[in-house]
Design a protein around this motif. Structure first.
Motif, PDB file in Angstrom:
ATOM      1  N   LEU A   1     137.208  13.944  23.472  1.00  0.00           N
ATOM      2  CA  LEU A   1     137.100  12.493  22.737  1.00  0.00           C
ATOM      3  C   LEU A   1     136.550  11.500  23.590  1.00  0.00           C
ATOM      4  N   ALA A   2     136.641  11.651  24.892  1.00  0.00           N
ATOM      5  CA  ALA A   2     136.194  10.739  26.088  1.00  0.00           C
ATOM      6  C   ALA A   2     134.604  10.806  26.115  1.00  0.00           C
TER       7      ALA A   2
ATOM      8  N   GLU B   1     141.276  18.002  24.570  1.00  0.00           N
ATOM      9  CA  GLU B   1     140.979  17.105  23.501  1.00  0.00           C
ATOM     10  C   GLU B   1     140.620  15.854  23.940  1.00  0.00           C
ATOM     11  N   ALA B   2     141.527  15.238  24.860  1.00  0.00           N
ATOM     12  CA  ALA B   2     141.226  14.007  25.287  1.00  0.00           C
ATOM     13  C   ALA B   2     139.925  13.695  26.175  1.00  0.00           C
TER      14      ALA B   2
ATOM     15  N   SER C   1     133.406   9.472  23.009  1.00  0.00           N
ATOM     16  CA  SER C   1     133.536   8.132  23.020  1.00  0.00           C
ATOM     17  C   SER C   1     132.219   7.675  23.729  1.00  0.00           C
TER      18      SER C   1
ATOM     19  N   TYR D   1     146.048  19.036  24.846  1.00  0.00           N
ATOM     20  CA  TYR D   1     145.612  17.510  24.514  1.00  0.00           C
ATOM     21  C   TYR D   1     144.800  16.941  25.461  1.00  0.00           C
ATOM     22  N   ARG D   2     144.773  17.339  26.801  1.00  0.00           N
ATOM     23  CA  ARG D   2     143.944  17.150  27.747  1.00  0.00           C
ATOM     24  C   ARG D   2     142.475  17.127  27.634  1.00  0.00           C
TER      25      ARG D   2
END
Length: 250
Positions: free
Chosen positions: A114-115, A110-111, A118, A107-108
């Motif tokens: 995603l960051a 993926e985060a 973004s 998840y990190r």
């Protein structure tokens, strides 16, 4: 809507404080004592059955020692089972912890992805906003230019209509002048025809006595008279009907 719900929740909490919470320790202690009593009863029954089988009667101290020993052994087994169960649960929790750590790292990642996406989208959005702002300015300038072009087109159409009206008026005046000139030319031609007829009649009258004398002299005298009348009487006797002067006057 929320007032009666809060009231009911507060009353339930008060009931728990009065009726349930004071007896939580009592029920726990009672359950422990019941388990211990069952264990001792079982151990005592086993001990009595073994004593009867061997035909021995031991004193109370020995019985108590045996009872405590058996109780300790039973508690040790129970604790061992509890430790085993806790070890199993601990292993499961450890495996679950590793699983959740791997999921957390996933998840990190993926985060982070995603960051980054973004940030890229924010940069793209900023570029789009700048482009939209520039296009808005260009659109405003084009609208102003379009407005000016529309005004120029309207002015050109007005000028065109005015010039067309003026051209039509000039053409109408020119047509009127041409019609007047044609009328004067027709009148002049009609008058010239009349004059020619009259001249022919007069020439015929003058040539009659000459023709009676001799045919050769008649031909010789008639031709210069005709030429003289054509050049003198037409221009001198009728100066008002000159086609050039008439056209100039018109």
């Amino acid at each position: 809507m929320g007032s009666w719900r809060n009231h009911v929740r507060a009353r339930l909490q008060q009931r728990d404080l009065k009726e349930k919470l004071p007896f939580l320790g009592v029920f726990t202690s009672l359950s422990r004592l019941e388990d211990r009593f069952e264990i001792r009863s079982q151990i005592l029954d086993d001990f009595q059955s073994k004593s009867l089988e061997h035909g021995r009667i031991e004193d109370v101290g020995t019985r108590l020692l045996h009872l405590q020993l058996r109780e300790s052994e039973h508690l040790e087994k129970k604790l061992s089972q509890t430790v085993s169960d806790l070890t199993t649960v601990l292993n499961l929790k450890e495996a679950e912890r590793h699983y959740w750590q791997s999921r957390m790292s996933q998840y990190r990642q993926e985060a982070l992805t995603l960051a980054r996406g973004s940030n890229t989208l924010k940069a793209t959005l900023s570029e789009f906003e700048f482009t939209i702002e520039c296009q808005s300015k260009e659109l405003a300038a084009l609208r102003v230019e379009q407005k000016a072009l529309k005004e120029a087109l309207a002015q050109a159409r007005t000028e065109k209509e005015r010039l067309l009206q003026r051209w039509m008026e000039e053409k109408m005046e020119e047509a009127d002048r041409l019609n007047k000139y044609n009328d004067s030319q027709e009148r002049w031609q009609h008058l010239a025809k009349k004059l020619k007829k009259q001249l022919r009649r007069e020439i015929g009258k003058e040539c009659v006595p000459i023709a009676t004398s001799s045919s050769s002299d008649a031909t010789g005298t008639c031709s210069p008279v005709i030429g003289r009348i054509n050049t003198t009487d037409v221009h001198q006797g009728h100066p008002d009907h000159n086609p050039v002067s008439a056209a100039a006057k018109d």
